[in-house]
Design a protein around this motif. Structure first.
Motif, mmCIF file in Angstrom:
data_model
loop_
_atom_site.group_PDB
_atom_site.id
_atom_site.type_symbol
_atom_site.label_atom_id
_atom_site.label_comp_id
_atom_site.label_asym_id
_atom_site.label_seq_id
_atom_site.Cartn_x
_atom_site.Cartn_y
_atom_site.Cartn_z
ATOM 1 N N ALA A 1 -1.821 -14.631 -16.538
ATOM 2 C CA ALA A 1 -1.251 -15.434 -15.453
ATOM 3 C C ALA A 1 0.263 -15.278 -15.413
ATOM 4 O O ALA A 1 0.886 -14.883 -16.404
ATOM 5 N N GLY A 2 0.854 -15.611 -14.271
ATOM 6 C CA GLY A 2 2.306 -15.577 -14.152
ATOM 7 C C GLY A 2 2.773 -16.271 -12.892
ATOM 8 O O GLY A 2 2.025 -16.375 -11.920
ATOM 9 N N THR A 3 3.991 -16.773 -12.933
ATOM 10 C CA THR A 3 4.635 -17.365 -11.759
ATOM 11 C C THR A 3 5.916 -16.596 -11.506
ATOM 12 O O THR A 3 6.677 -16.317 -12.439
ATOM 13 N N PHE A 4 6.132 -16.245 -10.243
ATOM 14 C CA PHE A 4 7.276 -15.419 -9.849
ATOM 15 C C PHE A 4 8.032 -16.156 -8.755
ATOM 16 O O PHE A 4 7.449 -16.504 -7.726
ATOM 17 N N GLU A 5 9.313 -16.409 -8.998
ATOM 18 C CA GLU A 5 10.101 -17.203 -8.061
ATOM 19 C C GLU A 5 11.218 -16.392 -7.433
ATOM 20 O O GLU A 5 11.804 -15.525 -8.060
ATOM 21 N N LYS A 6 11.476 -16.709 -6.180
ATOM 22 C CA LYS A 6 12.534 -16.107 -5.368
ATOM 23 C C LYS A 6 12.268 -14.623 -5.125
ATOM 24 O O LYS A 6 11.291 -14.072 -5.605
ATOM 25 N N LYS A 7 13.128 -13.997 -4.343
ATOM 26 C CA LYS A 7 12.937 -12.585 -4.008
ATOM 27 C C LYS A 7 12.910 -11.705 -5.250
ATOM 28 O O LYS A 7 12.112 -10.778 -5.350
ATOM 29 N N GLU A 8 13.761 -12.005 -6.231
ATOM 30 C CA GLU A 8 13.795 -11.179 -7.443
ATOM 31 C C GLU A 8 12.511 -11.305 -8.247
ATOM 32 O O GLU A 8 12.056 -10.337 -8.851
ATOM 33 N N GLY A 9 11.920 -12.486 -8.264
ATOM 34 C CA GLY A 9 10.643 -12.660 -8.940
ATOM 35 C C GLY A 9 9.544 -11.851 -8.279
ATOM 36 O O GLY A 9 8.715 -11.225 -8.952
ATOM 37 N N VAL A 10 9.536 -11.841 -6.952
ATOM 38 C CA VAL A 10 8.540 -11.066 -6.204
ATOM 39 C C VAL A 10 8.778 -9.570 -6.423
ATOM 40 O O VAL A 10 7.828 -8.795 -6.546
ATOM 41 N N ARG A 11 10.029 -9.168 -6.491
ATOM 42 C CA ARG A 11 10.349 -7.771 -6.797
ATOM 43 C C ARG A 11 9.771 -7.395 -8.172
ATOM 44 O O ARG A 11 9.176 -6.335 -8.345
ATOM 45 N N THR A 12 9.908 -8.276 -9.156
ATOM 46 C CA THR A 12 9.353 -8.043 -10.492
ATOM 47 C C THR A 12 7.833 -7.954 -10.433
ATOM 48 O O THR A 12 7.233 -7.066 -11.051
ATOM 49 N N SER B 1 0.816 -1.219 0.000
ATOM 50 C CA SER B 1 0.000 0.000 0.000
ATOM 51 C C SER B 1 0.848 1.266 0.000
ATOM 52 O O SER B 1 0.462 2.270 -0.591
ATOM 53 N N SER B 2 2.009 1.220 0.659
ATOM 54 C CA SER B 2 2.872 2.401 0.715
ATOM 55 C C SER B 2 3.831 2.472 -0.473
ATOM 56 O O SER B 2 4.569 3.443 -0.625
ATOM 57 N N GLY B 3 3.856 1.411 -1.309
ATOM 58 C CA GLY B 3 4.745 1.409 -2.472
ATOM 59 C C GLY B 3 6.190 1.130 -2.137
ATOM 60 O O GLY B 3 7.085 1.407 -2.931
ATOM 61 N N ASP B 4 6.449 0.519 -0.983
ATOM 62 C CA ASP B 4 7.820 0.273 -0.521
ATOM 63 C C ASP B 4 8.277 -1.123 -0.947
ATOM 64 O O ASP B 4 8.035 -2.113 -0.258
ATOM 65 N N VAL B 5 8.959 -1.187 -2.082
ATOM 66 C CA VAL B 5 9.372 -2.474 -2.633
ATOM 67 C C VAL B 5 10.324 -3.219 -1.699
ATOM 68 O O VAL B 5 10.248 -4.442 -1.576
ATOM 69 N N GLU B 6 11.226 -2.524 -1.024
ATOM 70 C CA GLU B 6 12.189 -3.205 -0.154
ATOM 71 C C GLU B 6 11.504 -3.858 1.043
ATOM 72 O O GLU B 6 11.824 -4.993 1.401
ATOM 73 N N LYS B 7 10.569 -3.149 1.666
ATOM 74 C CA LYS B 7 9.818 -3.744 2.788
ATOM 75 C C LYS B 7 8.948 -4.893 2.301
ATOM 76 O O LYS B 7 8.770 -5.887 2.997
ATOM 77 N N PHE B 8 8.389 -4.753 1.091
ATOM 78 C CA PHE B 8 7.569 -5.803 0.497
ATOM 79 C C PHE B 8 8.398 -7.073 0.311
ATOM 80 O O PHE B 8 8.026 -8.151 0.775
ATOM 81 N N VAL B 9 9.549 -6.946 -0.330
ATOM 82 C CA VAL B 9 10.423 -8.090 -0.600
ATOM 83 C C VAL B 9 10.979 -8.674 0.695
ATOM 84 O O VAL B 9 11.201 -9.888 0.793
#
Length: 126
Positions: free
Chosen positions: A44-55, A17-25
């Motif tokens: 649809a999509g699959t996102f793996e590992k911290k970098e995938g979640v960052r994407t 909600s705050s747009g904070d990618v670092e706290k999100f990851v």
């Protein structure tokens, strides 16, 4: 600690909600897997590992304006958290507005999200 899993999911939602990618990851494990089953409009999509979640996070933030994001109900059983919610967003490039209803299922281990799976439906609104 009861509701630790829910607390972690709420921290992740707060970062979103705050747009904070670092706290999100920071709320996900190194080997996390996020599965988005897609909707009538969003692929649809699959996102793996911290970098995938960052994407996953940056794709949303770069492409849409979140008008409303609302977790409505939490169902907690052990280390699993099921969240029912809705959102309203505007696609930056086209100006189209979409509303979604969703169910997200989280698995939390060692105070980190190890898996997220989302089922959603979306509609274009005028």
């Amino acid at each position: 600690m009861k509701n630790t899993a829910k607390k972690i999911v709420e921290e992740m939602f707060s970062a979103f909600s705050s747009g904070d990618v670092e706290k999100f990851v920071a709320t996900v494990s190194e080997d996390t897997v996020w599965i988005y089953h897609g909707t009538q409009i969003i692929p649809a999509g699959t996102f793996e590992k911290k970098e995938g979640v960052r994407t996953f996070f940056t794709n949303i933030m770069e492409r849409t304006e979140i008008i409303n994001f609302e977790p409505l109900q939490y169902i907690v059983e052990g280390n699993r958290v099921v969240v029912l919610g809705k959102e309203h967003q505007k696609v930056k490039r086209s100006g189209r507005e979409l509303k979604q209803k969703w169910v997200q299922i989280y698995t939390v281990e060692n105070d980190l999200i190890t898996k997220m799976e989302e089922f959603a439906t979306s509609e274009e609104v005028n």
